[in-house]
Design a protein around this motif. Structure first.
Motif, PDB file in Angstrom:
ATOM      1  N   GLY A 143      -2.163  24.220   3.097  1.00 42.56           N
ATOM      2  CA  GLY A 143      -1.564  24.357   4.514  1.00 42.56           C
ATOM      3  C   GLY A 143      -3.234  23.038   4.941  1.00 42.56           C
ATOM      4  N   ALA A 202      -2.334  31.711   5.900  1.00 45.41           N
ATOM      5  CA  ALA A 202      -0.515  32.264   5.782  1.00 45.41           C
ATOM      6  C   ALA A 202      -0.198  33.015   6.603  1.00 45.41           C
ATOM      7  N   LEU A 204       6.302  34.726   2.815  1.00 50.82           N
ATOM      8  CA  LEU A 204       5.653  35.797   2.851  1.00 50.82           C
ATOM      9  C   LEU A 204       6.302  37.023   2.026  1.00 50.82           C
ATOM     10  N   ILE A 239       6.977  26.817   0.333  1.00 48.77           N
ATOM     11  CA  ILE A 239       6.030  26.245   1.529  1.00 48.77           C
ATOM     12  C   ILE A 239       6.053  25.566   2.265  1.00 48.77           C
ATOM     13  N   ASN A 264       5.172  32.011   8.770  1.00 51.85           N
ATOM     14  CA  ASN A 264       4.592  31.885   7.654  1.00 51.85           C
ATOM     15  C   ASN A 264       4.189  33.434   7.028  1.00 51.85           C
ATOM     16  N   ILE A 270       3.272  35.045  -2.953  1.00 51.83           N
ATOM     17  CA  ILE A 270       2.732  33.768  -2.579  1.00 51.83           C
ATOM     18  C   ILE A 270       1.388  34.555  -1.732  1.00 51.83           C
ATOM     19  N   PHE A 319      -1.598  29.700  -0.235  1.00 48.65           N
ATOM     20  CA  PHE A 319      -0.752  28.799   0.581  1.00 48.65           C
ATOM     21  C   PHE A 319      -1.566  28.558   1.854  1.00 48.65           C
ATOM     22  N   THR A 320      -2.978  28.716   1.947  1.00 51.89           N
ATOM     23  CA  THR A 320      -3.551  27.885   2.429  1.00 51.89           C
ATOM     24  C   THR A 320      -4.752  26.423   1.762  1.00 51.89           C
TER      25      THR A 320
END
Length: 432
Positions: free
Chosen positions: A409, A380, A390, A143, A386, A400, A405-406
């Motif tokens: 992020g 994502a 993934l 990430i 991204n 993931i 991720f978010t």
């Protein structure tokens, strides 16, 4: 939006997005299902979905990924990634945060010279091996590298696909991006490394025994096929040269990548079925479905309505236009892939530039680039890099999730966009 197809396409996109976020079904199934629904509703058609450069599948992205995945697949057989993994760990003294910082800086620099998708394709396998050697969870490292790739990619014309679109529309050169955005990219990379130190601090577990084991290894022993390694590196160097010299050779990056993959398969003894087996086909299918869904939103006028509303909201004020364009682009690029968003927004921005005037008009292009490139870090599916990472993580049984991720992020995007807003204000308004 006065036609029922516009509302129907918006509903289909929202439904697919919910499925991707919740992971009730696999993201590839959600994207392809949404694409099929768009075609069934005639929100788009085969001509627009497969052949339109404005609202169809971006085949340049698909074939760039295919070619680079094939090259990386061949290089994986040589032991190069094991070599680089051991080398990186030894240089960082096997300290987890030092390893992450090193990989992030390498990713950011490489993303400026190549493009962020190519970079993560090369760095992700090294990262997985590093984490395996040190018994670390790979997700935080992957990430962090995605964040670094999107930050580094904004620094140059070739670093992120949206930049190429903006440069073509605005008549900007490689040096223009270097002068105006590279200094900010350096600052944001430093800030990003510091943020990742805080965001991922609980994952930096130092295993003294594993560290000692890796430190005792000889990285040269990891090379399994020196001849194939030389062939692969020569081809990779030629491909990189083709990317950098794009304005001279006039070959699209996708063509360069496919030529490189074809050359490497031709001169090596690797079986073609083994090379094709290394391609992340589910990731490519996900991209295709996403492009068709977003293309339907373009065809039915949904994205155009959003863009025009954004243009109307600025009122022609130079600073207000730049700030609104920056933040709105960040939000919208988090929801739809930033490539079709920028393709749609570029003509609207051109109109805004004409309204604002020559004195501050060019700032709007930098606001669009920053918002689109950095906004891609928020979710994502916000940027191509991204989605690629993934897919690699899932294939290596270290998936993931969208929310994982978010969760990281959104704060990264908020901080980097805020710093970018300050940069635009200081450089082009307060100190101009």
């Amino acid at each position: 939006m006065n036609n029922w197809q516009a509302w129907a396409s918006l509903a289909v996109f929202a439904a697919a997005y919910v499925l991707i976020i919740t992971e009730w079904v696999h993201r590839v199934a959600a994207a392809l299902g949404g694409a099929g629904a768009m075609l069934a509703l005639r929100a788009t058609d085969d001509e627009a979905a497969f052949f339109s450069t404005h609202s169809g599948i971006d085949w340049n992205v698909i074939f760039l990924l295919t070619g680079m995945m094939m090259i990386v697949g061949v290089l994986r057989r040589t032991g190069l990634f094991e070599y680089l993994a051991i080398w990186a760990v030894k240089r960082a003294r096997a300290k987890p945060f030092r390893v992450m910082a090193m990989l992030m800086i390498i990713t950011a620099v490489a993303s400026a010279l190549l493009d962020n998708v190519t970079t993560v394709l090369l760095v992700a396998p090294v990262t997985l091996l590093v984490c395996d050697r040190l018994k670390l969870k790979a997700a935080p490292f992957l990430i962090a590298e995605v964040f670094a790739s999107n930050v580094g990619g904004m620094a140059t014309l070739v670093g992120d696909p949206p930049n190429i679109i903006i440069a073509s529309r605005a008549g900007l050169s490689f040096n223009d991006f270097l002068v105006h955005l590279a200094p900010l990219a350096v600052v944001l990379t430093v800030v990003l490394v510091a943020m990742c130190r805080l965001l991922f601090r609980r994952f930096f577990v130092y295993d003294e025994d594993r560290a000692a084991e890796v430190m005792s290894l000889n990285e040269r022993e990891a090379i399994r096929d020196p001849r194939l390694l030389v062939q692969g590196l020569v081809v990779l160097a030629l491909v990189i040269a083709g990317f950098v010299l794009h304005s001279v050779v006039h070959y699209a990056p996708s063509v360069v990548a496919l030529l490189g993959a074809g050359l490497l398969v031709a001169i090596s003894k690797v079986e073609i079925k083994d090379v094709l087996g290394e391609v992340e086909w589910p990731t490519l299918a996900f991209f295709a479905g996403l492009f068709i869904m977003v293309g339907a939103l373009i065809e039915t006028g949904v994205i155009g309505e959003v863009s025009r509303a954004l243009a109307d909201a600025t009122g022609g004020a130079p600073l207000g236009s730049a700030m609104l364009l920056l933040w709105a682009s960040a939000v919208l690029s988090a929801i739809v892939d930033n490539i079709p968003y920028v393709a749609t927004m570029a003509p609207i921005t051109a109109d805004l530039v004409h309204t604002v005037g020559d004195t501050h008009g060019h700032v709007l292009w930098w606001a669009l680039a920053l918002g689109a490139d950095l906004g891609g870090n928020a979710t994502a599916i916000g940027a191509s890099a991204n989605v690629v990472v993934l897919g690699i993580a899932e294939r290596n049984r270290q998936p993931i999730s969208f929310w994982t991720f978010t969760r990281y992020g959104i704060p990264v995007t908020a901080v980097t966009i805020a710093i970018s807003a300050l940069y635009l204000w200081l450089r082009y308004y307060a100190l101009a």
